[in-house]
Enzyme design. Structure first.
Site, PDB file in Angstrom:
ATOM      1  N   LYS A  52       0.822  -1.216   0.000  1.00  0.00           N
ATOM      2  CA  LYS A  52       0.000   0.000   0.000  1.00  0.00           C
ATOM      3  C   LYS A  52       0.854   1.263   0.000  1.00  0.00           C
ATOM      4  O   LYS A  52       0.374   2.334  -0.394  1.00  0.00           O
ATOM      5  CB  LYS A  52      -0.920   0.002   1.216  1.00  0.00           C
ATOM      6  N   THR A  74      -8.771   9.151   4.455  1.00  0.00           N
ATOM      7  CA  THR A  74      -9.115   7.885   3.821  1.00  0.00           C
ATOM      8  C   THR A  74      -9.832   7.028   4.841  1.00  0.00           C
ATOM      9  O   THR A  74      -9.928   7.381   6.019  1.00  0.00           O
ATOM     10  CB  THR A  74      -7.873   7.158   3.280  1.00  0.00           C
ATOM     11  N   SER A  77      -8.820  -0.527   6.798  1.00  0.00           N
ATOM     12  CA  SER A  77      -8.710  -1.497   7.881  1.00  0.00           C
ATOM     13  C   SER A  77      -7.302  -1.536   8.452  1.00  0.00           C
ATOM     14  O   SER A  77      -7.052  -2.213   9.441  1.00  0.00           O
ATOM     15  CB  SER A  77      -9.097  -2.898   7.385  1.00  0.00           C
ATOM     16  N   ASP A 171       5.188 -16.830 -16.483  1.00  0.00           N
ATOM     17  CA  ASP A 171       3.992 -17.213 -17.249  1.00  0.00           C
ATOM     18  C   ASP A 171       2.717 -16.624 -16.665  1.00  0.00           C
ATOM     19  O   ASP A 171       1.748 -16.367 -17.387  1.00  0.00           O
ATOM     20  CB  ASP A 171       3.841 -18.741 -17.273  1.00  0.00           C
ATOM     21  N   GLY A 179     -10.521  -4.849  -2.774  1.00  0.00           N
ATOM     22  CA  GLY A 179     -11.185  -3.812  -3.554  1.00  0.00           C
ATOM     23  C   GLY A 179     -10.740  -3.744  -4.996  1.00  0.00           C
ATOM     24  O   GLY A 179     -11.378  -3.085  -5.816  1.00  0.00           O
ATOM     25  N   GLY A 181      -7.635  -2.678  -6.284  1.00  0.00           N
ATOM     26  CA  GLY A 181      -6.603  -1.740  -6.717  1.00  0.00           C
ATOM     27  C   GLY A 181      -5.310  -2.426  -7.113  1.00  0.00           C
ATOM     28  O   GLY A 181      -4.718  -2.111  -8.151  1.00  0.00           O
ATOM     29  N   ALA A 207     -15.574 -14.083   1.067  1.00  0.00           N
ATOM     30  CA  ALA A 207     -15.598 -12.684   0.613  1.00  0.00           C
ATOM     31  C   ALA A 207     -15.351 -12.672  -0.888  1.00  0.00           C
ATOM     32  O   ALA A 207     -14.436 -12.037  -1.389  1.00  0.00           O
ATOM     33  CB  ALA A 207     -14.548 -11.861   1.348  1.00  0.00           C
ATOM     34  N   ASP A 209     -16.983 -11.595  -3.603  1.00  0.00           N
ATOM     35  CA  ASP A 209     -17.725 -10.707  -4.500  1.00  0.00           C
ATOM     36  C   ASP A 209     -17.000 -10.518  -5.825  1.00  0.00           C
ATOM     37  O   ASP A 209     -17.629 -10.400  -6.884  1.00  0.00           O
ATOM     38  CB  ASP A 209     -17.944  -9.346  -3.846  1.00  0.00           C
ATOM     39  N   LYS A 271      10.046 -18.876   5.030  1.00  0.00           N
ATOM     40  CA  LYS A 271      10.870 -18.254   6.075  1.00  0.00           C
ATOM     41  C   LYS A 271      10.687 -16.749   6.143  1.00  0.00           C
ATOM     42  O   LYS A 271      11.617 -15.999   6.419  1.00  0.00           O
ATOM     43  CB  LYS A 271      12.361 -18.593   5.892  1.00  0.00           C
ATOM     44  N   ASN A 305       2.044  -7.254   8.279  1.00  0.00           N
ATOM     45  CA  ASN A 305       1.635  -6.636   9.540  1.00  0.00           C
ATOM     46  C   ASN A 305       0.666  -7.551  10.273  1.00  0.00           C
ATOM     47  O   ASN A 305      -0.548  -7.504  10.074  1.00  0.00           O
ATOM     48  CB  ASN A 305       1.011  -5.268   9.275  1.00  0.00           C
TER      49      ASN A 305
END
Length: 316
Positions: A52, A74, A77, A171, A179, A181, A207, A209, A271, A305
């Site tokens: 991000k 913005t 989450s 390949d 979302g 992006g 999830a 969609d 690792k 994170n």
């Protein structure tokens, strides 16, 4: 105008003084397990611990001086919020992040640590957007959407651009799908650089969609996600849906059990630390909803994170 490879190349020039060019990592064990040669692009080693940083940095440094003076807002989450806070600090501008109350603790600490103001909201998409709109109306902030923003998409595409510069004979490239992006930018970069390459997305079955939208051709506009992948809870925007329909070849879905198994496999044999939202690509390969047998495959590891007190395989 849709985002192009030229936009992604310009974004890379703009942000490269500020970001890491992340490495790729292989695991012989994982390669044997999946019957393919997998190269993990390790954005968990990126600034703020996630890809991000790329999109947020590009968006911040393309703002006009007037917009920058007003500050930015913005909803996130976690990782986009931390990335925006970090990038705003580079330019010396104010940032506010609307955060769901149930966001992981390390991500909330990171947002505050980079100097942003947190505004909490209920853990649903409507509440996130409403709280951001309230901040815009009250303070005149510029909205930097986590994925429904051309500059963010162009920045995210720089990860795939680097990967193909380092490994031009891939390949397939796969990214997780929330979302859209990252998958949009990945597909634009990959198809622009190597038109014959395949680009896949992967998301949790709880999830899904994006997969439903991709198959039906009609964008799913709401969902009640049930997944440990906190970074993949949002639905596609019209912008990202159009990019994905134009440039993506397949979207695989996978179970929570396989996501946890893939995460543990990466920790054990790759690792390196990655968060659950990174893991649907490998999980979908293991489950068989994406076929990569005998191929050279790049997978974008989106972040590292993790709340170490809440590892999914340690849950009772």
């Amino acid at each position: 105008m849709p985002v192009t490879l030229t936009d992604i190349q310009a974004a890379h020039q703009r942000i490269k003084p500020h970001i890491h060019r992340t490495p790729f990592i292989k695991s012989d064990y994982i390669n044997r397990e999946v019957g393919a040669e997998i190269f993990f692009k390790c954005e968990n080693f990126q600034k703020v611990g996630a890809f991000k940083a790329r999109g947020a940095c590009n968006a911040i440094f393309t703002l006009s001086d007037e917009a920058a003076r007003r500050g930015v807002v913005t909803h996130s989450s976690g990782n986009h919020g931390a990335a925006l806070a970090w990038a705003a600090g580079l330019r010396g501008i104010k940032a506010t992040v609307v955060v769901p109350e149930n966001a992981p603790a390390p991500k909330k600490r990171a947002i505050q640590g980079y100097g942003a103001t947190i505004q909490y909201c209920a853990p649903n998409i409507a509440a996130r957007q409403a709280a951001a709109d309230e901040q815009i109306a009250k303070y005149g902030f510029e909205m930097i959407h986590p994925f429904d923003n051309d500059d963010v998409i162009a920045g995210q595409g720089t990860a795939a651009m680097e990967l193909l510069e380092d490994l031009p004979n891939l390949d397939i490239i796969i990214s997780p799908l929330g979302g859209g992006g990252l998958l949009s930018g990945t597909a634009i970069a990959a198809k622009g650089m190597k038109p014959g390459i395949k680009v896949f997305g992967a998301e949790p079955r709880g999830a899904d969609d994006g997969a439903k939208s991709f198959v039906s051709g009609v964008r799913v506009t709401s969902q009640s996600p049930q997944t440990i992948c906190d970074g993949l809870l949002t639905v596609l925007s019209e912008r990202t849906f159009n990019h994905i329909r134009a440039n993506v070849d397949a979207i695989g879905v996978t179970s929570e059990e396989n996501i946890i198994g893939a995460m543990r496999m990466i920790w054990d044999y790759g690792k390196f630390i990655c968060e659950p939202s990174c893991c649907p690509p490998l999980a979908a390969i293991l489950e068989g909803t994406l076929d990569v047998k005998g191929k050279r495959v790049g997978i974008i590891i989106t972040g590292g994170n993790v709340d170490l007190d809440k590892l999914p395989w340690a849950r009772k």
